[in-house]
Design a protein around this motif. Structure first.
Motif, PDB file in Angstrom:
ATOM      1  N   LEU A   1       0.839  -1.202   0.000  1.00 48.29           N
ATOM      2  CA  LEU A   1       0.000   0.000   0.000  1.00 48.29           C
ATOM      3  C   LEU A   1       0.869   1.245   0.000  1.00 48.29           C
ATOM      4  CD1 LEU A   1      -2.764   1.326   0.064  1.00 48.29           C
ATOM      5  CD2 LEU A   1      -2.763   1.068   2.557  1.00 48.29           C
ATOM      6  N   GLY A   2       1.935   1.212   0.787  1.00 48.09           N
ATOM      7  CA  GLY A   2       2.851   2.352   0.815  1.00 48.09           C
ATOM      8  C   GLY A   2       3.453   2.625  -0.549  1.00 48.09           C
ATOM      9  N   ALA A   3       3.871   1.560  -1.231  1.00 49.40           N
ATOM     10  CA  ALA A   3       4.455   1.733  -2.572  1.00 49.40           C
ATOM     11  C   ALA A   3       3.436   2.327  -3.534  1.00 49.40           C
ATOM     12  CB  ALA A   3       4.964   0.389  -3.090  1.00 49.40           C
TER      13      ALA A   3
ATOM     14  N   VAL B   1       4.529   6.274  -0.261  1.00 48.59           N
ATOM     15  CA  VAL B   1       4.984   6.533   1.107  1.00 48.59           C
ATOM     16  C   VAL B   1       5.591   5.240   1.661  1.00 48.59           C
ATOM     17  CG1 VAL B   1       3.226   8.313   1.500  1.00 48.59           C
ATOM     18  CG2 VAL B   1       2.772   5.964   2.218  1.00 48.59           C
ATOM     19  N   SER B   2       6.208   5.342   2.812  1.00 50.57           N
ATOM     20  CA  SER B   2       6.860   4.184   3.414  1.00 50.57           C
ATOM     21  C   SER B   2       5.864   3.288   4.142  1.00 50.57           C
ATOM     22  CB  SER B   2       7.930   4.647   4.405  1.00 50.57           C
ATOM     23  OG  SER B   2       7.305   5.278   5.516  1.00 50.57           O
ATOM     24  N   ARG B   3       6.312   2.074   4.430  1.00 53.37           N
ATOM     25  CA  ARG B   3       5.538   1.141   5.251  1.00 53.37           C
ATOM     26  C   ARG B   3       5.304   1.749   6.627  1.00 53.37           C
ATOM     27  NH1 ARG B   3       6.837  -1.913   9.319  1.00 53.37           N
ATOM     28  NH2 ARG B   3       9.058  -1.546   9.024  1.00 53.37           N
ATOM     29  N   THR B   4       6.296   2.453   7.136  1.00 59.07           N
ATOM     30  CA  THR B   4       6.178   3.104   8.440  1.00 59.07           C
ATOM     31  C   THR B   4       5.054   4.134   8.430  1.00 59.07           C
ATOM     32  OG1 THR B   4       8.524   2.756   8.844  1.00 59.07           O
ATOM     33  CG2 THR B   4       7.428   4.417  10.199  1.00 59.07           C
TER      34      THR B   4
ATOM     35  N   GLN C   1       1.838   2.335   8.771  1.00 57.44           N
ATOM     36  CA  GLN C   1       1.672   1.954  10.177  1.00 57.44           C
ATOM     37  C   GLN C   1       1.133   3.121  11.001  1.00 57.44           C
ATOM     38  OE1 GLN C   1       5.627   0.672  11.270  1.00 57.44           O
ATOM     39  NE2 GLN C   1       4.952  -1.464  11.413  1.00 57.44           N
ATOM     40  N   LYS C   2       1.675   4.299  10.764  1.00 57.87           N
ATOM     41  CA  LYS C   2       1.232   5.486  11.509  1.00 57.87           C
ATOM     42  C   LYS C   2      -0.222   5.819  11.194  1.00 57.87           C
ATOM     43  CE  LYS C   2       5.770   7.571  12.142  1.00 57.87           C
ATOM     44  NZ  LYS C   2       6.619   8.731  11.852  1.00 57.87           N
ATOM     45  N   TYR C   3      -0.620   5.688   9.934  1.00 55.79           N
ATOM     46  CA  TYR C   3      -2.034   5.897   9.588  1.00 55.79           C
ATOM     47  C   TYR C   3      -2.902   4.880  10.328  1.00 55.79           C
ATOM     48  CZ  TYR C   3      -0.661   8.761   5.496  1.00 55.79           C
ATOM     49  OH  TYR C   3      -0.146   9.716   4.654  1.00 55.79           O
ATOM     50  N   GLU C   4      -2.489   3.617  10.300  1.00 53.38           N
ATOM     51  CA  GLU C   4      -3.295   2.562  10.903  1.00 53.38           C
ATOM     52  C   GLU C   4      -3.374   2.674  12.423  1.00 53.38           C
ATOM     53  OE1 GLU C   4      -2.750  -0.813   7.424  1.00 53.38           O
ATOM     54  OE2 GLU C   4      -1.792  -1.172   9.367  1.00 53.38           O
TER      55      GLU C   4
END
Length: 89
Positions: A32-34, A38-41, A44-47
């Motif tokens: 999803l980040g790709a 945006v990054s995977r991190t 994570q912050k959105y989630e």
């Protein structure tokens, strides 16, 4: 501050919905980040509700997940009586 707590709860709710929809779609945080650039991190912050989702980001996520934005927002407009006709741009 009441508004800050309310905002935090909304962000956390949106994050939980994002995670559930992402997992249901079989997309990883990295994937999803790709797709969003945006990054995977960041995902994570959105989630976790740690970072606010911009409307443009939410729209992009909905397009990637092939979901209607109301999946995220419907609980905040239960009777849909808040419809406003937007002026032509």
């Amino acid at each position: 501050m009441v508004a800050a707590n309310w905002d935090d709860r909304i962000e956390q709710e949106l994050g939980r919905k994002l995670k559930a929809l992402r997992v249901a779609a079989g997309i990883s945080q990295s994937g999803l980040g790709a797709a969003l650039g945006v990054s995977r991190t960041q995902i994570q912050k959105y989630e976790r509700g740690e970072t606010r989702l911009a409307v443009s980001t939410l729209i992009a996520i909905c397009n990637i997940l092939r979901r209607d934005p109301m999946v995220f927002l419907a609980g905040h407009f239960p009777d849909n009586s808040h419809t406003i006709d937007a002026p032509d741009a």
